[in-house]
Design an enzyme around this catalytic site. Structure first.
Site, PDB file in Angstrom:
ATOM      1  CE  LYS A  22      -1.811   1.667   4.047  1.00  0.00           C
ATOM      2  NZ  LYS A  22      -1.550   3.105   4.223  1.00  0.00           N
ATOM      3  CG  ASN A  23       2.544   2.641   3.506  1.00  0.00           C
ATOM      4  OD1 ASN A  23       1.374   2.981   3.363  1.00  0.00           O
ATOM      5  ND2 ASN A  23       3.072   2.415   4.703  1.00  0.00           N
ATOM      6  CB  CYS A 116      -5.217  11.219  11.198  1.00  0.00           C
ATOM      7  SG  CYS A 116      -3.702  10.321  11.399  1.00  0.00           S
ATOM      8  NE  ARG A 121       0.194   9.939   9.096  1.00  0.00           N
ATOM      9  CZ  ARG A 121      -0.217   8.852   8.489  1.00  0.00           C
ATOM     10  NH1 ARG A 121      -1.188   8.895   7.624  1.00  0.00           N
ATOM     11  NH2 ARG A 121       0.361   7.701   8.737  1.00  0.00           N
ATOM     12  CG  ASP A 305       2.939   1.426   9.377  1.00  0.00           C
ATOM     13  OD1 ASP A 305       2.459   2.279  10.130  1.00  0.00           O
ATOM     14  OD2 ASP A 305       3.016   1.568   8.149  1.00  0.00           O
ATOM     15  NE  ARG A 397      -6.709   4.338   5.772  1.00  0.00           N
ATOM     16  CZ  ARG A 397      -5.711   4.590   6.621  1.00  0.00           C
ATOM     17  NH1 ARG A 397      -5.923   4.584   7.914  1.00  0.00           N
ATOM     18  NH2 ARG A 397      -4.508   4.866   6.171  1.00  0.00           N
TER      19      ARG A 397
HETATM   20  C1  UD1 Z   1       4.317   7.006   6.234  1.00  0.00           C
HETATM   21  C2  UD1 Z   1       3.417   5.835   6.005  1.00  0.00           C
HETATM   22  C3  UD1 Z   1       2.884   5.319   7.317  1.00  0.00           C
HETATM   23  C4  UD1 Z   1       4.020   5.006   8.243  1.00  0.00           C
HETATM   24  C5  UD1 Z   1       4.950   6.219   8.360  1.00  0.00           C
HETATM   25  C6  UD1 Z   1       6.201   5.950   9.173  1.00  0.00           C
HETATM   26  C7  UD1 Z   1       2.389   6.155   3.842  1.00  0.00           C
HETATM   27  C8  UD1 Z   1       1.151   6.510   3.125  1.00  0.00           C
HETATM   28  N1  UD1 Z   1       2.311   6.235   5.173  1.00  0.00           N
HETATM   29  O1  UD1 Z   1       3.532   8.020   6.809  1.00  0.00           O
HETATM   30  O2  UD1 Z   1       2.126   4.155   7.096  1.00  0.00           O
HETATM   31  O3  UD1 Z   1       3.464   4.725   9.513  1.00  0.00           O
HETATM   32  O4  UD1 Z   1       5.375   6.638   7.068  1.00  0.00           O
HETATM   33  O5  UD1 Z   1       6.958   4.957   8.566  1.00  0.00           O
HETATM   34  O6  UD1 Z   1       3.381   5.777   3.257  1.00  0.00           O
HETATM   35  N2  UD1 Z   1       6.579  14.856  10.438  1.00  0.00           N
HETATM   36  C9  UD1 Z   1       6.737  16.204  10.688  1.00  0.00           C
HETATM   37  N3  UD1 Z   1       6.526  17.086   9.671  1.00  0.00           N
HETATM   38  C10 UD1 Z   1       6.187  16.674   8.420  1.00  0.00           C
HETATM   39  C11 UD1 Z   1       6.035  15.301   8.172  1.00  0.00           C
HETATM   40  C12 UD1 Z   1       6.225  14.400   9.202  1.00  0.00           C
HETATM   41  O7  UD1 Z   1       7.029  16.615  11.803  1.00  0.00           O
HETATM   42  O8  UD1 Z   1       6.025  17.537   7.531  1.00  0.00           O
HETATM   43  C13 UD1 Z   1       6.765  13.883  11.524  1.00  0.00           C
HETATM   44  C14 UD1 Z   1       5.466  13.183  11.917  1.00  0.00           C
HETATM   45  O9  UD1 Z   1       4.757  13.885  12.884  1.00  0.00           O
HETATM   46  C15 UD1 Z   1       5.949  11.869  12.462  1.00  0.00           C
HETATM   47  C16 UD1 Z   1       7.205  11.598  11.640  1.00  0.00           C
HETATM   48  O10 UD1 Z   1       7.588  12.824  11.051  1.00  0.00           O
HETATM   49  O11 UD1 Z   1       6.342  12.041  13.813  1.00  0.00           O
HETATM   50  C17 UD1 Z   1       7.023  10.514  10.596  1.00  0.00           C
HETATM   51  O12 UD1 Z   1       6.112  10.897   9.649  1.00  0.00           O
HETATM   52  P1  UD1 Z   1       6.249  10.445   8.130  1.00  0.00           P
HETATM   53  O13 UD1 Z   1       7.447   9.583   7.927  1.00  0.00           O
HETATM   54  O14 UD1 Z   1       6.061  11.664   7.301  1.00  0.00           O
HETATM   55  O15 UD1 Z   1       5.023   9.505   7.989  1.00  0.00           O
HETATM   56  P2  UD1 Z   1       4.004   9.522   6.824  1.00  0.00           P
HETATM   57  O16 UD1 Z   1       4.691   9.794   5.530  1.00  0.00           O
HETATM   58  O17 UD1 Z   1       2.810  10.339   7.245  1.00  0.00           O
END
Ligand code: UD1
Length: 417
Positions: A22-23, A116, A121, A305, A397
């Protein structure tokens, strides 16, 4: 609303094939906007988040065909650059479309993803990186407005190796003028697959899988055909199900190399693991051992995850284990539900202390998020009596008919409406 009903106690035995991740499919579907042509993507799982992404692409003007597990996206004509609020809410990771919409249309309007189920996020890293590529951003009435005359390459350093921010920056930089360097990027296998996809359509990207990615901007991309990598989180789910029920399960179409952190913890629990090139067989001895401390970390660390799934397994270990969740702040919602099933877990902030119990007992529980929901299902497989899991829409999902897959391994499980 559907529920999953499980009569616990059956050991899982047999072989199960994992489908595409999925990711990876989600950023790849976003990437289809870039080539203005044909995208043929094989082994796409049939998931709610994939359907939500296809709705977004259709809304933007793409033509979509689905032939079994193959999705064909024709992005030659785009008529919109805005993702309406209801589609953004359908799937919060739709933020991943931002980079490719801005690259293709030079404008993008998306509603703010907001908080969420697993905690806020934030998207500050996504927006900062895009601004460094020349994008002007503003926010009003819950929407983010982006526009740019010409994307210009830059040297970008991410404060945290965010998966989403790495992907969005890659997607935008592919068509930028000049060579972009992104530092402190996420090293997840899904990033490598996105690089492979983009390169297969004519992009010039190197470094995915390391901390620095280099992207030489190109002016044109072409048609592409690609097979998505297998889902390492779904693989982990079936391995955890085998571990908690005490069976022997062979998971095929998987890549053991991407799962080393999870396999190390399952081995520490006493599981025997046999690796082949594209398969993992797990069998569990009669007693599950506890682990010292599991800390969720960016790849190649232990994946956030898999945290809930591992916690379910550890509820039945002979001793005390500790899990520290460092990635998402609100990712312990399954704990209360596991406690309803007889687990002994104490949470203090981002740390959970799991004291193993003799047995879990079936209960009515509620899935609050995707992986937490899957953890309740596998806990139900090992619990005495009947477990009813509600909130199945969260599980759908990320899993294709989880009940059919687990039933094929001998679980007594069904979905009722
Ligand atoms: C992706 C995955 C999700 C997985 C996560 C961590 C997808 C669709 N989702 O989520 O399943 O659990 O990686 O491996 O691929 N952060 C910030 N600022 C930002 C973005 C992120 O502070 O602009 C922080 C978030 O709060 C969190 C951390 O970075 O603490 C990790 O987030 P991120 O790696 O971005 O996760 P996702 O891409 O949302």
């Amino acid at each position: 609303m559907s529920k999953i009903v499980i009569a616990g106690g059956n050991k899982l035995e047999g072989e199960i094939k994992v489908s595409g991740a999925k990711n990876t499919v989600l950023p790849i579907l976003a990437a289809t906007l870039l080539n203005g042509g044909k995208n043929i993507i094989h082994d796409c799982p049939d998931l709610k988040d994939v359907s939500a992404s296809l709705q977004i692409l259709e809304r933007l003007g793409c033509k979509i065909q689905r032939q079994g597990k193959t999705i064909i996206v024709d992005s030659s004509s785009i008529k919109d650059y805005q993702i309406p609020d209801h589609l953004m809410r359908e799937m919060r990771s739709s933020m991943i479309f931002l980079g490719s919409i801005i690259a293709r249309c030079r404008k993008a309007i998306l509603s703010y993803p907001g908080g969420c189920e697993i905690g806020p996020r934030p998207i500050d890293l996504h927006l900062k990186a895009l601004r460094q590529l020349g994008v002007k951003t503003s926010e009003a009435h819950g929407y983010i407005y982006c526009d740019v005359d010409r994307l210009e390459a830059n040297d970008i350093n991410l404060r945290f190796p965010s998966v989403g921010a790495t992907e969005n920056t890659m997607l935008a930089a592919v068509l930028a003028k000049g060579t972009t360097i992104i530092r402190n990027v996420a090293k997840e296998p899904e990033i490598v697959d996105l690089q492979d996809y983009l390169n297969a359509m004519g992009a010039k990207i190197s470094g995915a899988g390391t901390s620095v990615i280099k992207i030489e901007g190109v002016s044109k991309l072409h048609d592409v055909e690609h097979t998505v990598i297998p889902d390492r989180i779904v693989t982990s789910t079936y391995l955890a199900a085998a571990a908690i029920t005490g069976g022997t399960v062979k998971v095929t179409n998987t890549n053991p190399e991407n799962l080393q952190a999870v396999l190390a913890e399952l081995r520490e629990c006493g599981c025997e693991i046999y690796l082949e090139k594209n398969a993992i067989t797990l069998s569990r001895p009669s007693v599950l051992q506890p682990v010292d401390v599991i800390r969720t970390l960016p790849y190649p660390g232990f994946p956030t995850d898999v945290q809930a799934l591992m916690m379910a397994v550890l509820t039945l270990a002979k001793g005390t284990s500790i899990i520290s969740e460092t990635i998402f702040e609100n990712r312990f919602k399954h704990v209360e539900e596991l406690i309803r099933m007889g687990a002994d877990i104490m949470v203090d902030g981002r740390v959970a202390v799991i004291r193993g119990v003799e047995k879990l007992t079936g209960a009515n529980v509620n899935a609050m998020d995707l992986r937490g929901g899957a953890a309740l299902v596998i806990a139900g497989l090992a619990a005495e009596g009947v477990t009813i899991v509600e909130g199945v829409q969260h599980i759908d999902r990320g899993y294709e008919n989880i009940e059919d897959k687990l039933a094929s391994l001998g679980a007594d499980i069904k979905r009722v409406d």
